[in-house]
Design an enzyme around this catalytic site. Structure first.
Site, mmCIF file in Angstrom:
data_model
loop_
_atom_site.group_PDB
_atom_site.id
_atom_site.type_symbol
_atom_site.label_atom_id
_atom_site.label_comp_id
_atom_site.label_asym_id
_atom_site.label_seq_id
_atom_site.Cartn_x
_atom_site.Cartn_y
_atom_site.Cartn_z
ATOM 1 N N HIS A 1 -5.293 -3.468 -2.389
ATOM 2 C CA HIS A 1 -4.605 -2.705 -3.464
ATOM 3 C C HIS A 1 -5.351 -3.446 -4.954
ATOM 4 O O HIS A 1 -4.573 -3.033 -5.562
ATOM 5 C CB HIS A 1 -3.849 -2.063 -3.381
ATOM 6 C CG HIS A 1 -3.457 -1.159 -1.817
ATOM 7 N ND1 HIS A 1 -4.332 0.247 -0.857
ATOM 8 C CD2 HIS A 1 -3.594 -1.581 -0.714
ATOM 9 C CE1 HIS A 1 -4.331 0.660 -0.691
ATOM 10 N NE2 HIS A 1 -3.580 -0.050 0.626
ATOM 11 N N SER B 1 0.743 -1.039 0.017
ATOM 12 C CA SER B 1 0.140 -0.175 0.227
ATOM 13 C C SER B 1 0.734 1.925 0.145
ATOM 14 O O SER B 1 0.705 2.232 -0.623
ATOM 15 C CB SER B 1 -0.954 0.218 0.807
ATOM 16 O OG SER B 1 -0.414 0.113 2.735
ATOM 17 N N LYS C 1 -12.151 -0.219 -1.744
ATOM 18 C CA LYS C 1 -11.130 0.973 -2.643
ATOM 19 C C LYS C 1 -11.819 0.784 -3.608
ATOM 20 O O LYS C 1 -11.873 1.633 -4.505
ATOM 21 C CB LYS C 1 -9.459 0.454 -2.848
ATOM 22 C CG LYS C 1 -9.075 0.821 -0.730
ATOM 23 C CD LYS C 1 -8.028 0.078 -0.750
ATOM 24 C CE LYS C 1 -6.999 0.137 0.996
ATOM 25 N NZ LYS C 1 -8.405 -0.227 1.527
#
Length: 384
Positions: free
Chosen positions: A206, A178, A238
């Protein structure tokens, strides 16, 4: 009881340019935002595919809220497992190519609950040194023997695995890291784990949505089977633009989590409307390949521009594009200078990253335009 010692510690953080402050967002998540009453072009959101403010997802949320209300009302095992929760789990299982999936309220809870359900003091956990805080906390809280291996270094991992005599060995890694944006060498990690009879767990917070032909993340990107990668975690806040997290895996894994994951058993389910909104988001993630193509194009454009400016970009092929600064005070000064020019980018400092590696964490979204990326490059050229 006095809090003087705490106050002194806070003052010390401020003096070292390590003090964290919250900014108030007064607009939807999108490239152009309003923060604390001022307009900015933002490059610090994890809304990688630009779905957080998508009308179809908002519509699905509203419709489900009208039908099912807002609150989950109870835990999944009492009376909070709605039709939308159940359908989303089935759809996420299909999406990831796993037999089952289970929803958690957020990624931190998914990681803590899963690791602690699988391990205890008879076991061992092996973690990348740059793993997310939730993974490190999960390993430490499990009571298992805790070992960290050098970042993305399978030789280091193999050395540590060779020494263990634990009942169970679990290798835990981020899929996309990240703060650095690089991708774990999962094929090699999974092979080393297989050689030492260890399980692998990947936090793909991610990567899910961004990597792979259909956006199914690192497992799809590397074509890794469930046998190679038995514990797959993904977040929904996300690239999916909603909220929550999930674990995907075998029937036995998911039933084990239902029985033993305390962060699943003892918490209220996410609002049914969030699950419904995520079902709409999942369809867009799978069908709108142009979003990933747009991301790839913007990443290339940004990296090419930074190279021309002589900026120290970290080696990342993902939407996370950190500019290495080093000194925390300098990183804060650059972030402030960019803000003066209408660019909202966060400076990441220790302890989130190692000492001496403060950085500007630039994140790109499919909703950014080439012109907006060029504006950022112009601003960086002026403040560098």
């Amino acid at each position: 009881m006095s809090f003087d010692q705490l106050a002194a510690e806070l003052d010390a953080r401020k003096a070292a340019s390590l003090y964290r402050e919250r900014k108030v967002l007064q607009s939807p998540q999108q490239p152009e935002v309003v923060v604390d009453g001022k307009a900015y072009l933002a490059f610090c959101s994890n809304d990688y595919l630009g779905l957080a403010n998508h009308p179809a997802i908002i519509s699905a949320f509203k419709q489900a809220a009208d039908e099912y209300g807002v609150g989950g009302g109870a835990s999944h095992l009492v009376n909070g497992h709605s039709v939308h929760h159940h359908a989303l789990e089935e759809e996420l299982a299909d999406f990831t190519g796993r037999p089952r999936a289970i929803l958690f309220s957020n990624g931190y809870m998914a990681n803590l609950g899963t690791v602690n359900a699988l391990l205890d003091k008879q076991d061992a956990v092996f973690e990348d040194r740059l793993n997310h805080a939730s993974l490190l906390d999960a390993g430490l809280l499990s009571g298992a023997r805790f070992r960290r291996y050098l970042h993305n270094d399978t030789a280091s991992l193999a050395q540590r695995l060779a020494k263990t005599q634990a009942r169970r060995a679990l290798v835990v890694t981020d899929g996309v890291f990240s703060m650095d944006g690089d991708i774990a060498d999962l094929p090699s990690i999974c092979e080393v784990a297989r050689q030492h009879n260890a399980w692998v767990m990947v936090d793909d917070a991610h990567g899910i949505g961004c990597l792979g032909k259909t956006g199914a993340g690192c497992a799809e990107h590397f074509n890794l089977s469930q046998q190679q990668l038995p514990v797959l975690m993904g977040t929904l806040g996300k690239a999916f633009g909603t909220s929550g997290a999930f674990i995907a895996g075998s029937e036995v894994l998911i039933e084990t989590l239902i029985q033993h994951a305390r962060t699943y058993i003892y918490t209220t389910s996410m609002p049914p409307a969030v699950a419904a909104a995520t079902r709409a988001s999942l369809k867009l993630v799978q069908t709108e390949q142009w979003r990933r193509e747009q991301l790839e194009s913007l990443i290339e454009r940004f990296r090419r521009g930074c190279a021309q400016l002589g900026l120290d970009l970290m080696d990342s092929p993902t939407p996370i594009q950190p500019i290495m600064i080093g000194d925390a005070d300098k990183a804060m000064s650059m972030s402030d200078a960019l803000r003066e020019k209408g660019m909202f980018i966060t400076a990441i400092r220790p302890p989130t990253v190692p000492g001496g590696s403060a950085r500007l964490r630039v994140t790109l979204s499919a909703s950014h335009t080439e012109a907006q990326v060029d504006r950022l490059l112009d601003a960086l050229d002026q403040v560098k």
